[in-house]
Enzyme design. Structure first.
Site, mmCIF file in Angstrom:
data_model
loop_
_atom_site.group_PDB
_atom_site.id
_atom_site.type_symbol
_atom_site.label_atom_id
_atom_site.label_comp_id
_atom_site.label_asym_id
_atom_site.label_seq_id
_atom_site.Cartn_x
_atom_site.Cartn_y
_atom_site.Cartn_z
ATOM 1 N N CYS A 1 0.873 -1.171 0.000
ATOM 2 C CA CYS A 1 0.000 0.000 0.000
ATOM 3 C C CYS A 1 0.907 1.216 0.000
ATOM 4 O O CYS A 1 1.593 1.487 0.984
ATOM 5 C CB CYS A 1 -0.911 0.004 1.220
ATOM 6 S SG CYS A 1 -2.001 1.464 1.282
ATOM 7 N N GLU B 1 -3.241 1.290 -7.014
ATOM 8 C CA GLU B 1 -2.133 0.426 -7.412
ATOM 9 C C GLU B 1 -1.912 0.607 -8.908
ATOM 10 O O GLU B 1 -2.858 0.908 -9.644
ATOM 11 C CB GLU B 1 -2.442 -1.040 -7.067
ATOM 12 C CG GLU B 1 -1.224 -1.924 -7.042
ATOM 13 C CD GLU B 1 -0.153 -1.445 -6.085
ATOM 14 O OE1 GLU B 1 0.804 -0.797 -6.565
ATOM 15 O OE2 GLU B 1 -0.272 -1.693 -4.873
#
Length: 271
Positions: free
Chosen positions: A2, A114
């Site tokens: 993350c 992402e």
């Protein structure tokens, strides 16, 4: 992993969602659609109130800095490298094992970003024809629109160069726990592009379902095996993912337009 996420919910809403008992309005953070490491973030945690006679833990909404600085570190400079803690090893790593036992938190988010390198771009990279392949950002979020409750840890770091009564003598930092990305189909997949979270990236933030919020936040739970059982990935099919503008790749960009859902990747060669 993350490395960037969005957190636009109002503190008042988070107080209700997580049944927070203590919140200081002066710590309110503005909505942030491009949360990057070292930024201040909202966190839900349970601990006794400072200077209170009662030692019972109280659920609080606090402002922490993303990037964990271990309490034993001489300086906090390495915190930016500790934005993530792996669920598989969090109980044994020196920087994380103590906060894992007693200083756990939830980091509320809308979802996380992402980046995916498309097949055509990857082929060029392998052939050495392009050194910096263009990557398409995707936003991953609960399919039902609920809060994305990321499992986290927090830690206190004392700046010994400052006196005890200095307002910045203590820093409170945090880390997001990550796990292996789901290989099963997304709850809602984009028309074009990845069909599972693992197609986007092999790691993902560990999302805690509501039934795990109370035991995860409870500081009286210190049994490592019991705590590790809370790190089991959530049921599959709860997430959706969609392509978003490449503007999110620049941390200086911030605004709800970063969550605009694109019909497909911005470059046709990406998939």
């Amino acid at each position: 992993m993350c490395g960037r996420y969005a957190a636009s919910r109002r503190p008042e809403d988070l107080v209700g969602i997580f049944e927070v008992e203590k919140w200081e309005p002066e710590e309110t953070l503005a909505p942030d659609w491009n949360v990057a490491p070292t930024k201040e973030v909202h966190a839900v945690l349970e601990r006794p109130l400072k200077d209170a006679g009662d030692s019972s833990p109280v659920r609080q909404l606090r402002t922490l800095k993303w990037g964990l600085a271990p309490s034993w570190a001489k300086t906090p400079e390495g915190a930016a490298r500790m934005i993530n803690a792996r669920a598989e090893t969090v109980h044994e790593k020196p920087a994380f094992r103590r906060p894992f036992l007693t200083r756990r938190c939830i980091l509320p988010a809308d979802g996380y970003y992402e980046w995916v390198t498309g097949a055509g771009e990857r082929e060029l990279e392998v052939e050495g024809k392009k050194k910096r392949p263009r990557k398409q950002p995707y936003f991953v979020t609960p399919a039902d629109g609920s809060v994305f409750a990321m499992a986290g840890l927090y830690e206190f770091w004392r700046d010994r160069t400052l006196p005890d009564d200095h307002p910045q003598a203590w820093r409170v930092t945090c880390s997001v726990i990550t796990t292996e990305a789901e290989t099963g189909p997304l709850g809602v997949a984009p028309a074009e592009g990845p069909r599972s979270l693992a197609d986007i990236h092999p790691r993902m933030p560990l999302m805690l379902t509501p039934d795990r919020w109370d035991p995860w936040l409870d500081p009286s739970r210190t049994d490592p095996d019991e705590l590790r059982s809370l790190l089991e990935p959530p049921p599959g099919g709860l997430m959706r993912a969609y392509a978003v503008p490449t503007a999110v790749s620049n941390v200086r960009n911030n605004g709800p337009e970063l969550l605009e859902e694109l019909a497909g990747p911005e470059e046709a060669t990406l998939f």
